[in-house]
Design a protein around this motif. Structure first.
Motif, PDB file in Angstrom:
ATOM      1  N   GLY A  50       0.903  -1.197   0.209  1.00 44.47           N
ATOM      2  CA  GLY A  50      -0.010   0.006  -0.114  1.00 44.47           C
ATOM      3  C   GLY A  50       0.949   1.165  -0.020  1.00 44.47           C
ATOM      4  O   GLY A  50       1.959   1.370  -0.738  1.00 44.47           O
ATOM      5  N   LEU A  51       0.246   2.334   0.842  1.00 51.30           N
ATOM      6  CA  LEU A  51       1.027   3.538   0.937  1.00 51.30           C
ATOM      7  C   LEU A  51       2.500   3.458   1.360  1.00 51.30           C
ATOM      8  O   LEU A  51       3.311   4.192   0.877  1.00 51.30           O
ATOM      9  CB  LEU A  51       0.168   4.581   1.667  1.00 51.30           C
ATOM     10  N   ALA A  88      -9.138  10.009  -0.536  1.00 51.21           N
ATOM     11  CA  ALA A  88      -9.211   8.509  -1.104  1.00 51.21           C
ATOM     12  C   ALA A  88      -8.415   8.180  -1.857  1.00 51.21           C
ATOM     13  O   ALA A  88      -8.100   8.557  -3.152  1.00 51.21           O
ATOM     14  CB  ALA A  88     -10.636   8.361  -1.574  1.00 51.21           C
ATOM     15  N   ILE A  89      -7.410   7.062  -1.558  1.00 51.81           N
ATOM     16  CA  ILE A  89      -6.571   6.552  -2.556  1.00 51.81           C
ATOM     17  C   ILE A  89      -6.864   5.439  -3.109  1.00 51.81           C
ATOM     18  O   ILE A  89      -7.481   4.093  -2.661  1.00 51.81           O
ATOM     19  CB  ILE A  89      -5.264   6.424  -1.702  1.00 51.81           C
ATOM     20  N   LEU A  90      -6.584   5.322  -4.264  1.00 48.78           N
ATOM     21  CA  LEU A  90      -6.750   3.811  -5.169  1.00 48.78           C
ATOM     22  C   LEU A  90      -5.819   2.799  -5.081  1.00 48.78           C
ATOM     23  O   LEU A  90      -4.646   2.836  -5.560  1.00 48.78           O
ATOM     24  CB  LEU A  90      -6.910   4.290  -6.624  1.00 48.78           C
ATOM     25  N   ALA A  91      -6.298   1.518  -4.187  1.00 46.43           N
ATOM     26  CA  ALA A  91      -5.375   0.613  -4.055  1.00 46.43           C
ATOM     27  C   ALA A  91      -6.154  -0.507  -5.008  1.00 46.43           C
ATOM     28  O   ALA A  91      -7.268  -0.276  -5.669  1.00 46.43           O
ATOM     29  CB  ALA A  91      -5.440   0.043  -2.657  1.00 46.43           C
ATOM     30  N   ASP A 119     -10.800  -3.121  -7.479  1.00 48.70           N
ATOM     31  CA  ASP A 119     -11.839  -4.234  -7.718  1.00 48.70           C
ATOM     32  C   ASP A 119     -12.955  -4.098  -7.151  1.00 48.70           C
ATOM     33  O   ASP A 119     -14.138  -4.522  -7.786  1.00 48.70           O
ATOM     34  CB  ASP A 119     -11.179  -5.545  -7.154  1.00 48.70           C
ATOM     35  N   LEU A 120     -13.164  -3.319  -5.972  1.00 51.53           N
ATOM     36  CA  LEU A 120     -14.571  -3.202  -5.101  1.00 51.53           C
ATOM     37  C   LEU A 120     -15.265  -2.131  -6.276  1.00 51.53           C
ATOM     38  O   LEU A 120     -16.644  -2.437  -6.457  1.00 51.53           O
ATOM     39  CB  LEU A 120     -14.304  -2.787  -4.012  1.00 51.53           C
ATOM     40  N   ARG A 152     -11.040  12.374  -9.242  1.00 50.61           N
ATOM     41  CA  ARG A 152     -10.527  10.857  -9.389  1.00 50.61           C
ATOM     42  C   ARG A 152     -10.169  10.392  -8.007  1.00 50.61           C
ATOM     43  O   ARG A 152      -9.885  11.175  -7.139  1.00 50.61           O
ATOM     44  CB  ARG A 152      -9.478  10.701 -10.494  1.00 50.61           C
ATOM     45  N   PHE A 153      -9.634   9.240  -7.811  1.00 57.92           N
ATOM     46  CA  PHE A 153      -9.083   8.813  -6.637  1.00 57.92           C
ATOM     47  C   PHE A 153      -7.633   9.368  -6.586  1.00 57.92           C
ATOM     48  O   PHE A 153      -6.970   9.037  -7.773  1.00 57.92           O
ATOM     49  CB  PHE A 153      -9.338   7.272  -6.331  1.00 57.92           C
ATOM     50  N   GLY A 154      -6.975   9.225  -5.658  1.00 60.06           N
ATOM     51  CA  GLY A 154      -5.568   9.490  -5.509  1.00 60.06           C
ATOM     52  C   GLY A 154      -4.866   8.223  -5.840  1.00 60.06           C
ATOM     53  O   GLY A 154      -5.269   6.981  -5.696  1.00 60.06           O
TER      54      GLY A 154
END
Length: 258
Positions: A18-19, A179-182, A187-188, A220-222
């Motif tokens: 992740g981050l 909100a960060i895009l993992a 997928d969710l 968009r998401f970060g």
């Protein structure tokens, strides 16, 4: 751009994915001597090997785990307190025991590392401490009240630490992601798209999901790398004049003039 962190030793807690992993990778690419931390031995050692870093294994929610990580890390110039946990529990289910456990994992774990590593920074006359916070510290939602509160505590302790370290050459600041895009998030959202009429192609799905869940100016998401860039800046000499600050990287989701 050379961020001038070559040779600085950096511990990023919770950096086996992740981050934290994105931060570790960028600092390593900039020439820092990185220590990758995690609780999962296989995953942590895999990331460390991939970027030429040292692995430090331990549960920071315990004193023994924090001792083990500090020993493995050695003298640290840069501490990024990223490790933490969250859930989707609301007020009715957020028991006092859950509040205590979440505070220990998300706040006290970072304090353990500050106590173990920052005195050495002070003695050497240079250092960086960065807390990973979030917009929910300033604009909490009804869900996750215990998690929201721990983010606020991270922001608060960072400013207090900055005051404590005034004039020492060691700074304390916060990076507050939106909100960060993992991978799991993507997928969710793709799975939710049909029932929410968000479209079928990813750009359309992302834009519509942002409007529904996390409205922001960018639409968009970060991305993890964008958070890593903000952290790397605060860890560099270019941020010598930044103290007790919150650097928001959230696409403008938090509306504030302060």
């Amino acid at each position: 751009m050379d961020l001038q962190v070559k040779g600085r030793r950096a511990l990023i807690t919770g950096s086996s994915s992740g981050l934290g992993e994105a931060i570790a990778r960028l600092l390593a690419a900039e020439g820092a001597d990185v220590v990758v931390h995690g609780r999962d031995v296989t995953r942590t050692e895999a990331v460390a090997k991939d970027i030429g870093a040292v692995a430090a294994i331990g549960d920071l929610a315990t004193d023994a785990g924090a001792d083990a990580v500090a020993t493995a890390a050695g003298e640290i110039d840069i501490l990024v307190n990223n490790a933490g946990a969250y859930d989707t529990v609301g007020w009715p289910e957020s028991s006092a025991e859950l509040w205590q456990r979440t505070y220990n994992v998300n706040v006290v774990s970072g304090i353990r590392m500050i106590h173990r590593l920052v005195p050495g920074m002070r003695d050497r006359g240079w250092g960086r401490v960065v807390q990973i916070g979030g917009g929910l510290a300033m604009q909490p939602m009804a869900m996750q009240p215990h998690y929201n509160a721990t983010l606020a505590a991270r922001h608060n302790l960072a400013v207090s630490l900055a005051r404590e370290l005034a004039g020492t050459g060691v700074t304390s600041n916060v990076v507050a992601p939106g909100a960060i895009l993992a991978d799991a998030t993507r997928d969710l959202l793709i799975g939710l798209a049909p029932s929410h009429d968000w479209g079928t192609e990813w750009p359309e799905i992302e834009a519509n999901a942002v409007k529904s869940f996390v409205p922001n100016d960018i639409g968009r998401f970060g991305r993890p790398d964008e958070i890593a860039g903000a952290v790397a800046y605060l860890c560099s000499p270019y941020a010598d004049y930044v103290s007790g600050a919150t650097l928001r990287v959230d696409g403008g989701a938090i509306r504030s003039v302060a």
